[in-house]
Each structure stands twice: as C-alpha cells, then as structure tokens.
Scaffold this motif. Structure first.
Motif, PDB file in Angstrom:
ATOM      1  N   UNK A 126       4.263  -2.326   8.440  1.00  0.00           N
ATOM      2  CA  UNK A 126       3.487  -3.544   8.239  1.00  0.00           C
ATOM      3  C   UNK A 126       4.173  -4.385   7.174  1.00  0.00           C
ATOM      4  N   UNK A 127       4.181  -5.689   7.387  1.00  0.00           N
ATOM      5  CA  UNK A 127       4.732  -6.642   6.433  1.00  0.00           C
ATOM      6  C   UNK A 127       3.537  -7.294   5.733  1.00  0.00           C
ATOM      7  N   UNK A 128       3.539  -7.288   4.416  1.00  0.00           N
ATOM      8  CA  UNK A 128       2.488  -7.981   3.676  1.00  0.00           C
ATOM      9  C   UNK A 128       2.951  -9.398   3.407  1.00  0.00           C
ATOM     10  N   UNK A 129       2.087 -10.356   3.763  1.00  0.00           N
ATOM     11  CA  UNK A 129       2.425 -11.759   3.576  1.00  0.00           C
ATOM     12  C   UNK A 129       1.171 -12.511   3.148  1.00  0.00           C
ATOM     13  N   UNK A 130       1.178 -13.026   1.931  1.00  0.00           N
ATOM     14  CA  UNK A 130       0.050 -13.803   1.399  1.00  0.00           C
ATOM     15  C   UNK A 130      -1.290 -13.090   1.572  1.00  0.00           C
TER      16      UNK A 130
END
Length: 168
Positions: A126-130
């Motif tokens: 998973x990529x965390x973005x904002x």
C-alpha cells in the motif's frame, strides 16, 4: 486454501483481476461487526481489482470521476454476482468501496477497507498518500481500484459465475 487469481480483459481493453481467497484473519475475527445479521460463516472473499486509466494516487476531479466510474462498474458486476449466488441459495454481499459498508446486509459497527483486504490477502503493498492508502499492483502500479465481495458459497459455485459474468 490457496489463492486463485485470474485476469480478464474488458471490452474497453482494461484488465480486471479476480482473486478468490479464504477470508483473512481480520474478516474471520470481525465478521459479526461487519455483517451482524449473518448467521453463517464467510467461506470465500472475492477481490475484484480493476485497472484504472489514470493514477489514483492524486486527488483531483479527474481521479474522482475515474473512481466513480470504476465504483459503478464494481457495483454492477458485483451485484450480478451476489444475486446469482443468492439464487443458488448462498448468502453473499459486497462492500461499497466508498464507505466500507455492505450493500444488502445490515451494516455493522465496523467497515471494511478494501485496500487492507488486498494487502492481507494478496500481499500487495500500500502507498500512503495524503492520509489515504492506495494499492500498488505488481503490473498496474497505482492504477488499480479494489472491491470486495464475500460469500458462503464454495469455490466450485463461484468460479463458473465469475467466468460467465466477465465474459459478457
């Protein structure tokens, strides 16, 4: 149970990956909070990953429109599958990717995070973005939209229905 994954190509030349898996430990432990009116155990989790035309990592009007379109595709495909399974006598439901609540069943105290289910079931990062998470697919990168379906049906009842629905 081993995971069964198959990729289909839609009429618009986008790929859809379907994975059939046993429920994750979270789903097993929290079924009562997710689906309080189910009196039978979830037997399978069906993950529908749709390839997006654009990166879903950003937050803008184009991404919102793309997610709305992909959500509509998931709801259309998913309801066809769960109604077909219910016609065969198997309790089934899908979780709305927008809010994490089941579509047909009584909502519970907990919601389901499709990205977390993909991480737990398929081990995709998973990529965390904002403050939000986005699945990083091994082929599509951050151009993937997940949806989750649960059923009490056995795999031999689910597999032919999926093939028929996605072949159309």
């Amino acid at each position: 149970m081993s995971y069964k994954t198959k990729t289909f190509t839609t009429q618009s030349d986008k790929e859809v990956q379907v994975s059939i898996a046993s429920p994750s430990q979270f789903i097993l432990e929290h079924q009562q909070q997710l689906l309080p009116n189910w009196n039978i155990s979830i037997h399978l989790v069906i993950l529908l990953l749709q390839q997006s035309s654009i990166s879903l990592k950003e937050f803008n009007n184009q991404v919102i429109q793309e997610k709305d379109c992909l959500r509509a595709n998931f709801l259309r495909w998913g309801t066809s599958l769960i109604f077909a399974l219910q016609d065969l006598g198997y309790k089934s439901d899908l979780f709305d990717p927008r809010d994490g609540y089941p579509l047909l069943s009584q909502p519970g105290k907990s919601t389901l995070d499709d990205n977390a289910v993909v991480k737990a079931s398929l081990d995709y990062p998973l990529i965390n973005y904002n403050g939000c998470s986005v699945v990083k697919h091994p082929t599509w990168g951050d151009q993937v939209y997940p949806g989750t379906i649960v059923t009490a049906a056995p795999q031999d009842a689910v597999t032919p229905l999926i093939k028929n629905l996605l072949a159309d």
